[in-house]
Design a protein around this motif. Structure first.
Motif, PDB file in Angstrom:
ATOM      1  N   LEU A 212     -11.502   3.582  10.949  1.00  0.00           N
ATOM      2  CA  LEU A 212     -10.259   3.177  11.598  1.00  0.00           C
ATOM      3  C   LEU A 212      -9.457   2.374  10.579  1.00  0.00           C
ATOM      4  N   THR A 213      -8.783   3.084   9.688  1.00  0.00           N
ATOM      5  CA  THR A 213      -8.054   2.439   8.609  1.00  0.00           C
ATOM      6  C   THR A 213      -6.871   1.653   9.155  1.00  0.00           C
ATOM      7  N   GLU A 214      -6.319   0.780   8.311  1.00  0.00           N
ATOM      8  CA  GLU A 214      -5.197  -0.060   8.740  1.00  0.00           C
ATOM      9  C   GLU A 214      -4.009   0.756   9.236  1.00  0.00           C
ATOM     10  N   PRO A 215      -3.528   1.785   8.502  1.00  0.00           N
ATOM     11  CA  PRO A 215      -2.400   2.550   9.037  1.00  0.00           C
ATOM     12  C   PRO A 215      -2.718   3.248  10.345  1.00  0.00           C
ATOM     13  N   LEU A 216      -3.974   3.694  10.523  1.00  0.00           N
ATOM     14  CA  LEU A 216      -4.357   4.340  11.776  1.00  0.00           C
ATOM     15  C   LEU A 216      -4.290   3.352  12.937  1.00  0.00           C
ATOM     16  N   THR A 471       4.453   2.645  -0.686  1.00  0.00           N
ATOM     17  CA  THR A 471       3.126   2.440  -1.268  1.00  0.00           C
ATOM     18  C   THR A 471       2.240   3.677  -1.261  1.00  0.00           C
ATOM     19  N   SER A 472       2.225   4.435  -0.157  1.00  0.00           N
ATOM     20  CA  SER A 472       1.309   5.581  -0.069  1.00  0.00           C
ATOM     21  C   SER A 472       1.806   6.568   0.978  1.00  0.00           C
ATOM     22  N   LYS A 473       2.146   7.761   0.530  1.00  0.00           N
ATOM     23  CA  LYS A 473       2.611   8.797   1.459  1.00  0.00           C
ATOM     24  C   LYS A 473       1.484   9.267   2.379  1.00  0.00           C
ATOM     25  N   ILE A 474       0.242   9.253   1.875  1.00  0.00           N
ATOM     26  CA  ILE A 474      -0.880   9.676   2.718  1.00  0.00           C
ATOM     27  C   ILE A 474      -1.084   8.691   3.864  1.00  0.00           C
ATOM     28  N   GLU A 475      -1.034   7.388   3.565  1.00  0.00           N
ATOM     29  CA  GLU A 475      -1.185   6.383   4.626  1.00  0.00           C
ATOM     30  C   GLU A 475      -0.009   6.429   5.599  1.00  0.00           C
TER      31      GLU A 475
END
Length: 642
Positions: A212-216, A471-475
């Motif tokens: 459960l990553t931060e962006p999720l 910072t990150s397109k994937i996130e």
């Protein structure tokens, strides 16, 4: 040979000279070492050893299971007690209105929110490892509970139709039957989610939170804020509409509210908007003057008390048909076994609630632990939440977790330990057993206002879009998928969709690693990307290739393609000599087990450091015709997987 510089302080001169440095390959170094003898044990011996008990081992397990035994005997009364008392009172005055308000989200009568603000909070003191988080009702979890309760006990099951009239005796009885059934569903979900958390904790599965990553989590909670806000519109406007759950519930709820907008109760709306203005003003004052105020202004409890008094004095319920909280039973309910027949129908929901609840709690706990210099145990946090939920369900509570707003208050007002949480739960207990009935005239629109204002922080998370874009397109993609899926599919299936997408991105990242050609920083043994720094130079005839991801079957072809692209050609055909550096022990074991080292491939090509391999290449190039070149492949940041 290595180039060395020395600076003579007395003469102010720099001396440069070459020194001899032996070049060691990995096989030679390992040949000089002696491996430790490892005693192999059978499975029976391992089981017997793990079951063997000693006083020291028993004490360690007891302290691990009951962390309170560690810190309570050494509790510094003079240093901590005053701060914990102030913090406990401050948090307690937030627990009360939020418990009442979040019960509406959970689709159960308000008093059950008070029960959920007492039992689990008290239990966490004994089993939790965080000193600062505030356990209790939380908007996201309450809404997820409410979605299950409405799905399993819809209005149609009890012949309740959309209407602004509740005067019929039969209709009131139907409402009571519906609420009783929804309480059963909420309690069953709570029991099962607690069992899941407890089981995962005992099996040492605390690591599941890393998925459960931060962006999720932030995308999911932002979507939950949209669900919560939409669900509270009908209470703010005083409109009677059906409560929806599942896919597109947000859309259906908005349509239902807008189609009945002409039936808005003006008195209800005025009371609700007034409370929103007061609450937002109070939060603004607390934020602006938090360094000067000894404790935050408890605007929520002030609004609840004032609104209750005004409602009782003006008889808003009968005079203006303003919906109120209604009956709040005095005292605690007797323990009751949850309805286990409902467990199979709510398993997926309970799993999602268990994971989200743990994720919210452990993330906040880690923040405070890092700030105050102590550690938390993720597995014990799972056990603590599991006990709080499963044991609490026998006393008619619904699922709880850490509240961000209350935790910040508990920490910022001087709370040092969970004594503060215990005091806040005792305050709620006093309300339940003594003065709870005084809040019966409280308008429901006031609770809706409290819920909506507490969503302010979650709605600020829309700013994550610009942050992740930079910072990150994937996130950013994970955030958007979590948000859109949770809004459209509902929180349960939205969460599963988001987790599945996050795992797909993991596969994508491992199949799309960065490949670099390295060069040397002059006069050092440090090697960096030649495309990134101007000063970095390549040795003539030597290529240093590096990959930053694990090498396994799914990306092996990509690795080979990138290697060929970076250096031209098939190695043996053009007289290329290969060197490998930085292999870890497990990689060496895999290479040996897979018969990598045969007659044509020896261990001489392995080196511990990039620089040793480069020196070896220089010696090799010097001993062969000048047409040959030397390729050096480094795996210093990679490992192999089967």
């Amino acid at each position: 040979m290595e180039h060395v510089q020395e600076h003579d302080e007395g003469l102010g001169q720099t001396q440069m000279y070459w020194v001899e440095r032996p070049v060691y390959n990995q096989e030679f170094l390992q040949g000089q070492l002696h491996k430790k003898e490892k005693m192999s044990q059978s499975l029976g011996q391992k089981i017997a050893r793990s079951c063997r008990c000693s006083s020291k081992k028993a004490k360690s397990h007891l302290y691990s299971f009951l962390p309170v035994l560690k810190w309570l005997p050494r509790y510094p009364v003079k240093e901590y007690l005053l701060g914990d008392i102030v913090s406990g009172i401050s948090t307690g005055v937030m627990q009360l209105p939020q418990g009442l308000a979040y019960a509406l989200l959970a689709a159960v009568p308000p008093v059950f929110g008070l029960y959920s603000s007492f039992y689990p909070v008290f239990l966490y003191t004994f089993f939790g490892t965080s000193r600062h988080i505030s356990i209790g009702t939380f908007a996201v979890i309450s809404l997820m509970i409410g979605g299950v309760a409405v799905r399993e006990a819809p209005d149609e099951m009890f012949n309740i139709m959309e209407s602004n009239s509740t005067n019929s005796t039969d209709l009131l009885e139907n409402y009571k039957a519906r609420d009783a059934m929804r309480v059963k569903v909420a309690v069953a979900v709570t029991l099962l989610s607690g069992i899941i958390q407890l089981s995962l904790g005992l099996l040492r599965f605390g690591f599941v939170a890393i998925y459960l990553t931060e962006p999720l989590v932030r995308g999911f909670t932002t979507a939950a804020a949209v669900h919560v806000f939409t669900s509270q519109l009908k209470y703010l406007l005083g409109i009677k509409t059906k409560r929806y759950s599942g896919a597109l519930s947000v859309v259906y709820s908005l349509i239902a509210v807008l189609s009945n907008i002409t039936k808005t109760n003006i008195a209800t709306l005025v009371v609700g908007l007034t409370c929103i203005v007061l609450l937002l003003s109070g939060k603004e004052i607390n934020d602006r003057f938090k360094k000067k105020l000894p404790v935050p202004i408890p605007m929520e409890i002030i609004v609840v008390i004032v609104a209750t008094g005004v409602s009782a004095g003006m008889n808003l319920s009968n005079t203006y048909e303003v919906d109120i909280v209604g009956d709040i039973p005095k005292g605690l309910l007797a323990p009751k076994v949850p309805d286990i027949n409902l467990l199979s129908a709510v398993f997926v929901d309970a799993l999602a609630i268990a994971i989200v609840g743990f994720s919210m709690a452990v993330s906040m706990a880690k923040i405070f632990a890092l700030k105050h210099g102590y550690t938390i145990d993720g597995n014990q946090e799972l056990i603590a939440l599991g006990i709080c939920n499963s044991a609490g369900s026998f006393f008619q509570t619904f699922s709880i977790t850490c509240s961000m707003s209350r935790s910040l208050v508990q920490e910022s007002t001087g709370g040092k330990t969970q004594i503060a949480g215990t005091l806040s739960s005792i305050m709620v207990l006093l309300v339940i057993v003594a003065i709870g009935y005084l809040f019966e005239p409280l308008p429901q629109t006031v609770l809706a206002a409290i819920v909506m204002v507490n969503l302010k922080g979650m709605f600020k998370q829309f700013g994550d879009i610009t942050h992740f874009w930079r910072t990150s397109k994937i996130e950013l993609a994970i955030w958007i998928v979590a948000f859109v899926a949770s809004v459209l599919l509902g929180l349960d299936y939205g969460l599963l969709t988001a987790v599945a997408f996050a795992m797909i991105t993991i596969i994508y990242r491992t199949q799309s690693p960065q490949y670099r050609i390295l060069g040397q920083i002059p006069n050092t043994d440090i090697y960096c990307d030649v495309e990134e720094y101007e000063e970095v130079k390549e040795y003539p005839g030597i290529k240093i290739f590096q990959a930053n991801a694990s090498l396994y079957f799914a990306n092996s072809e990509l690795y080979t393609s990138a290697l060929k692209k970076k250096v031209i050609e098939e190695y043996k055909e053009v007289g290329v000599f290969v060197r490998i550096a930085g292999c870890s022990g497990p990689v060496m074991d895999d290479l040996t087990r897979l018969n990598f080292f045969e007659k044509s491939t020896t261990r001489d090509l392995l080196f511990h450091s990039v620089h040793d391999a480069v020196l070896s290449c220089q010696l090799k190039v010097g001993s062969v015709p000048q047409t040959a070149s030397d390729l050096f492949v480094t795996t210093s940041q990679t490992h192999m997987e089967n």
